[in-house]
Write an enzyme that holds these catalytic residues in place. Sequence first.
Site, PDB file in Angstrom:
ATOM      1  N   GLU A   1       0.829  -1.186   0.000  1.00  0.00           N
ATOM      2  CA  GLU A   1       0.000   0.000   0.000  1.00  0.00           C
ATOM      3  C   GLU A   1       0.878   1.257   0.000  1.00  0.00           C
ATOM      4  O   GLU A   1       1.706   1.444   0.880  1.00  0.00           O
ATOM      5  CB  GLU A   1      -0.882  -0.043   1.259  1.00  0.00           C
ATOM      6  CG  GLU A   1      -1.567   1.243   1.588  1.00  0.00           C
ATOM      7  CD  GLU A   1      -2.041   1.283   3.045  1.00  0.00           C
ATOM      8  OE1 GLU A   1      -1.826   0.292   3.777  1.00  0.00           O
ATOM      9  OE2 GLU A   1      -2.610   2.305   3.428  1.00  0.00           O
TER      10      GLU A   1
ATOM     11  N   ASP B   1      -7.349   1.614   8.470  1.00  0.00           N
ATOM     12  CA  ASP B   1      -7.281   1.821   7.028  1.00  0.00           C
ATOM     13  C   ASP B   1      -6.620   0.647   6.316  1.00  0.00           C
ATOM     14  O   ASP B   1      -7.077   0.202   5.275  1.00  0.00           O
ATOM     15  CB  ASP B   1      -6.476   3.092   6.723  1.00  0.00           C
ATOM     16  CG  ASP B   1      -7.405   4.246   6.392  1.00  0.00           C
ATOM     17  OD1 ASP B   1      -8.625   4.075   6.605  1.00  0.00           O
ATOM     18  OD2 ASP B   1      -6.903   5.284   5.934  1.00  0.00           O
TER      19      ASP B   1
ATOM     20  N   ASP C   1      -3.227  -0.605  10.696  1.00  0.00           N
ATOM     21  CA  ASP C   1      -4.303   0.182  11.316  1.00  0.00           C
ATOM     22  C   ASP C   1      -5.646  -0.098  10.620  1.00  0.00           C
ATOM     23  O   ASP C   1      -5.735  -0.948   9.744  1.00  0.00           O
ATOM     24  CB  ASP C   1      -3.962   1.682  11.259  1.00  0.00           C
ATOM     25  CG  ASP C   1      -3.781   2.151   9.817  1.00  0.00           C
ATOM     26  OD1 ASP C   1      -3.958   1.321   8.893  1.00  0.00           O
ATOM     27  OD2 ASP C   1      -3.461   3.328   9.619  1.00  0.00           O
TER      28      ASP C   1
ATOM     29  N   ASP D   1      -0.629  -1.310   6.114  1.00  0.00           N
ATOM     30  CA  ASP D   1      -0.459  -0.795   7.476  1.00  0.00           C
ATOM     31  C   ASP D   1      -1.270  -1.616   8.465  1.00  0.00           C
ATOM     32  O   ASP D   1      -2.297  -2.181   8.116  1.00  0.00           O
ATOM     33  CB  ASP D   1      -0.942   0.661   7.554  1.00  0.00           C
ATOM     34  CG  ASP D   1      -0.067   1.586   6.722  1.00  0.00           C
ATOM     35  OD1 ASP D   1       1.043   1.156   6.358  1.00  0.00           O
ATOM     36  OD2 ASP D   1      -0.507   2.711   6.428  1.00  0.00           O
TER      37      ASP D   1
END
Length: 659
Positions: free
Chosen positions: A443, A525, A523, A521
């Site tokens: 990403e 998102d 998190d 990541d």
Amino acid sequence: MNQEFIDENSRNRAQNSNDYSANSITVLEGLEAVRKRPAMYIGDIGTRGLHHLVYEVVDNSIDEAMAGYCDTIDVIIKKDNTVSVKDNGRGIPVDLHEKEGKSALEVVMTVLHAGGKFDKDSYKVSGGLHGVGVSCVNALSTYLRAEVHRKGKIYFQEYSIGIPQSDIQQIGTTEETGTIITFKADESIFSLVEYKYSVLASRMRELAFLNRGITITLADERELDEEGNAKFEKFHSERGLEEFVEFIDESREKLTEKVIHIVTEKNDVPVELAIQYNTSFSENVYSYVNNINTIEGGTHLTGFRRGLTRTLKTFAEKSGMLSKLKFDINGDDFREGLTAVISVKVQEPQFEGQTKTKLGNSDVSLAVDQAVSTALNYYLEENPRDAKIIVDKVILAATARHAARKARELVQRKTVMTGGGLPGKLADCSDKDPASCEVFLVEGDSAGGTAKQGRNRRFQAILPLRGKILNVEKALQHRVFESEEIKNIFTALGVSIGTEEDSKALNLAKLRYHKVVIMTDADVDGRHINTLIMTFFFRFMRELIVEGYLYIATPPLYLLKKGKNERYCWSEQQRQDFIREFGGGKEDAVHIQRYKGLGEMNAEQLWDTTMNPEERTLRQITIESAAEADRVFSMLMGDDVPPRREFIEENATYANIDV
Ligand code: 0RA
């Protein structure tokens, strides 16, 4: 396990029957086999296996309901994660089982695969996935109590790791009938004994839709409100699959007013199905055999597709609506924007496939074909306006597919012109043997850059993806192929989608990497992007998942430092452990770096923690977990309805991480 106790116990009761000791040894061997290899019986010893225990117990009550003797099932999660399942059926028989020399109840609870065997009258269809019998649950529980209300009396027997703690006892009288099974899963077998309310709730909701008329309640006593009441939900459906389809399509715009619904029996196969078209472009067909979600499909699904295509095509041709069409229509066109649920009951199901969720019984195909044909023909006759709307939708789908093919061919031609070129953004590896090569889908360009520096360029390739890849649920097919990111994935991987008109089949012959690793990541998102990419692979490159080529990387959440001591942590638990070990339990005594994104790590750190095959943990995506991601996704993300988004955030972990 207390060996002395068992010996004593079986010696005392050996008088009941000459066979008794021999049988009792077989029982112990059976229970021991389950405890030795639990995964063989319940799938795994993680979250999924744990929840299967509950499903197994509930399935027995559902069987009793399907036989027509039970209409209410109450499930309670107690404070210490003990679970109780109560039904108002006939109660498990308690009389002496001659052959085994003990009560029928004890046989059901302790003999592998004994459940229901001696009740010829009951309409019993054996489950595939969970049909292992309640004795498995018993073997895997430190405590289990079976209470039976039957013929005016209350009986109970208790067990520990499957072994009866005494003979069956009568403790009182009752006006009611039914069975209550209460069990505590063994913490030395399961990595974590903590039920997820949302997981149990979705299964109970699904069961209520699949078995019209019964009421299932779920209470969670771990979570009390201000007044001390447990969290509670009641699942009940009078209209069955019709309501199920409405539920699935809640956030989609429907094309026709009514759901097409049929409950029938063809050639002794009970079939229920519900169909609804919506304005989206994706196909959402869920199929069940004996209440089990058949992710891999099978004969019932084939029959459904064949029946749907033939019936609609014949109708459209007869009505003359296809005369203007300049190109052909194929099977896929009839399923764009289609939501359907198919449920069949099969006496002796043959389950095949990687996850044993593909129905093999050939006679079921025709039964479902006939059922869908009957239902559709009737509906189309009765609702000419809706019929026209549906046929128009099919024509639109065919037109779009035609455009998509053109777009795809353009991409492929361009690829050839640029010398079969790989995407410019791909940093390829030098090895060419797919079996030893990996590609990381990363990403963001910045994390992509770090990964390029950190990788071993001999066998690791990097493909950076920009932002969120297209939400394939909402996109038209040709839009999907126009997306730069998606074209890059296809060309980098070296796979193509069948160019023949009729084929969506994936060509894996030229796949360039046998590990495709999604790296995002750690998190919310990142998890969201994981779900999106998994949904994309599930929809467009399913074979790649089935072959076991798709993985998720697991970057650490924290780096903790105290003096010379440094440690990466992947969980809150590990973080606490470090703080206790090196910071004397004081948080501020330790330097904590939280990695919100991959970009916060340098190349060496990323290699050490996430990319180095010697150190990293890759999670393989199974077709089951991908299907779950897709299901959560497409049930809840049809449109971005705000309350549903909240649900996704809550369940994001369940959707992707549980692999
Ligand atoms: C076999 C025979 C009979 C009842 C059951 C099984 C039964 C099993 C379970 C498991 C959970 N709840 C259940 N309820 C019933 C009864 C046969 C008879 O009464 O004639």
